[in-house]
Design a protein around this motif. Sequence first.
Motif, PDB file in Angstrom:
ATOM      1  N   ASN A  93      39.495  39.937  43.801  1.00  0.00           N
ATOM      2  CA  ASN A  93      40.591  38.671  45.295  1.00  0.00           C
ATOM      3  C   ASN A  93      41.906  40.040  46.465  1.00  0.00           C
ATOM      4  O   ASN A  93      42.729  38.943  46.712  1.00  0.00           O
ATOM      5  N   ASP A  94      42.373  41.249  45.613  1.00  0.00           N
ATOM      6  CA  ASP A  94      43.623  41.649  45.333  1.00  0.00           C
ATOM      7  C   ASP A  94      42.998  42.674  47.266  1.00  0.00           C
ATOM      8  O   ASP A  94      42.062  42.917  47.033  1.00  0.00           O
ATOM      9  N   LYS A  95      43.912  42.854  47.987  1.00  0.00           N
ATOM     10  CA  LYS A  95      44.063  43.082  49.144  1.00  0.00           C
ATOM     11  C   LYS A  95      43.833  44.110  49.310  1.00  0.00           C
ATOM     12  O   LYS A  95      42.809  44.984  50.346  1.00  0.00           O
ATOM     13  N   ARG A  96      44.028  45.235  48.319  1.00  0.00           N
ATOM     14  CA  ARG A  96      43.341  46.735  47.900  1.00  0.00           C
ATOM     15  C   ARG A  96      42.281  46.759  47.727  1.00  0.00           C
ATOM     16  O   ARG A  96      41.289  45.451  47.318  1.00  0.00           O
ATOM     17  N   VAL A  97      41.171  47.972  47.562  1.00  0.00           N
ATOM     18  CA  VAL A  97      40.168  48.645  47.763  1.00  0.00           C
ATOM     19  C   VAL A  97      40.149  48.905  46.091  1.00  0.00           C
ATOM     20  O   VAL A  97      40.656  50.296  45.843  1.00  0.00           O
ATOM     21  N   PHE A  98      39.348  49.028  45.357  1.00  0.00           N
ATOM     22  CA  PHE A  98      39.009  49.437  44.045  1.00  0.00           C
ATOM     23  C   PHE A  98      37.132  49.504  43.451  1.00  0.00           C
ATOM     24  O   PHE A  98      36.643  49.182  43.687  1.00  0.00           O
ATOM     25  N   ASP A  99      37.032  50.324  43.310  1.00  0.00           N
ATOM     26  CA  ASP A  99      36.487  51.513  42.840  1.00  0.00           C
ATOM     27  C   ASP A  99      36.100  50.729  41.460  1.00  0.00           C
ATOM     28  O   ASP A  99      36.929  50.209  40.527  1.00  0.00           O
ATOM     29  N   THR A 100      34.136  50.692  40.740  1.00  0.00           N
ATOM     30  CA  THR A 100      34.398  49.468  39.232  1.00  0.00           C
ATOM     31  C   THR A 100      33.382  50.428  38.973  1.00  0.00           C
ATOM     32  O   THR A 100      32.256  50.650  39.254  1.00  0.00           O
ATOM     33  N   LYS A 101      33.108  51.088  37.964  1.00  0.00           N
ATOM     34  CA  LYS A 101      32.062  51.441  36.990  1.00  0.00           C
ATOM     35  C   LYS A 101      32.158  50.626  35.698  1.00  0.00           C
ATOM     36  O   LYS A 101      32.898  49.773  34.915  1.00  0.00           O
ATOM     37  N   LYS A 102      31.155  50.122  34.800  1.00  0.00           N
ATOM     38  CA  LYS A 102      30.635  49.953  33.750  1.00  0.00           C
ATOM     39  C   LYS A 102      29.922  50.907  32.914  1.00  0.00           C
ATOM     40  O   LYS A 102      29.337  51.850  32.578  1.00  0.00           O
ATOM     41  N   GLU A 103      30.766  50.417  31.166  1.00  0.00           N
ATOM     42  CA  GLU A 103      30.580  51.710  30.529  1.00  0.00           C
ATOM     43  C   GLU A 103      31.163  51.322  29.027  1.00  0.00           C
ATOM     44  O   GLU A 103      31.778  51.091  28.722  1.00  0.00           O
ATOM     45  N   SER A 104      29.645  51.376  28.403  1.00  0.00           N
ATOM     46  CA  SER A 104      30.001  50.270  26.846  1.00  0.00           C
ATOM     47  C   SER A 104      30.412  49.333  27.346  1.00  0.00           C
ATOM     48  O   SER A 104      31.037  49.075  26.928  1.00  0.00           O
ATOM     49  N   LEU A 105      30.026  48.807  27.645  1.00  0.00           N
ATOM     50  CA  LEU A 105      29.591  47.113  28.385  1.00  0.00           C
ATOM     51  C   LEU A 105      31.163  46.548  28.517  1.00  0.00           C
ATOM     52  O   LEU A 105      32.128  45.688  28.989  1.00  0.00           O
ATOM     53  N   ILE A 106      32.305  47.752  28.784  1.00  0.00           N
ATOM     54  CA  ILE A 106      33.601  47.420  29.497  1.00  0.00           C
ATOM     55  C   ILE A 106      33.570  48.081  30.735  1.00  0.00           C
ATOM     56  O   ILE A 106      33.383  49.012  31.354  1.00  0.00           O
ATOM     57  N   ARG A 107      34.246  47.247  31.601  1.00  0.00           N
ATOM     58  CA  ARG A 107      34.216  47.145  33.379  1.00  0.00           C
ATOM     59  C   ARG A 107      35.718  48.210  33.497  1.00  0.00           C
ATOM     60  O   ARG A 107      36.660  47.739  33.168  1.00  0.00           O
TER      61      ARG A 107
END
Length: 115
Positions: A93-107
């Motif tokens: 919901n942030d006004k900024r843009v974020f990349d995301t990835k999942k590593e070892s069950l952690i976002r």
Amino acid sequence: MSLTEESQLRSVTGITEEQKMNIVNFLQGAVYCWCKNRKDEWFSLRDLMGEDNYYWEGTPLLPLYIKHEGANDDPVKEAGKDAGWLLKEVVANDKRVFDTKKESLIRHYRWVPSE
């Protein structure tokens, strides 16, 4: 949604709406500080609220631990999952843009500054 990839959000139950808003505001401040001070670095809930910041007493996060205390074998782990879902909501919901990835069950998330 301000995540660069489609992602599922989940509701966290068992706390009041006021407690949830306090947690969301608290996490939003943590995200803001991370983005200001650690540009281009990935972060997760563990980075913001784990390690040296693992002791949640006196923070808005404590109701998540209390919710699971006595109901689960590992209230720390379960409270962490709830906090992770709330962090994901904050980032989405942030006004900024974020990349995301999942590593070892952690976002993990990383701010993508606009050019």
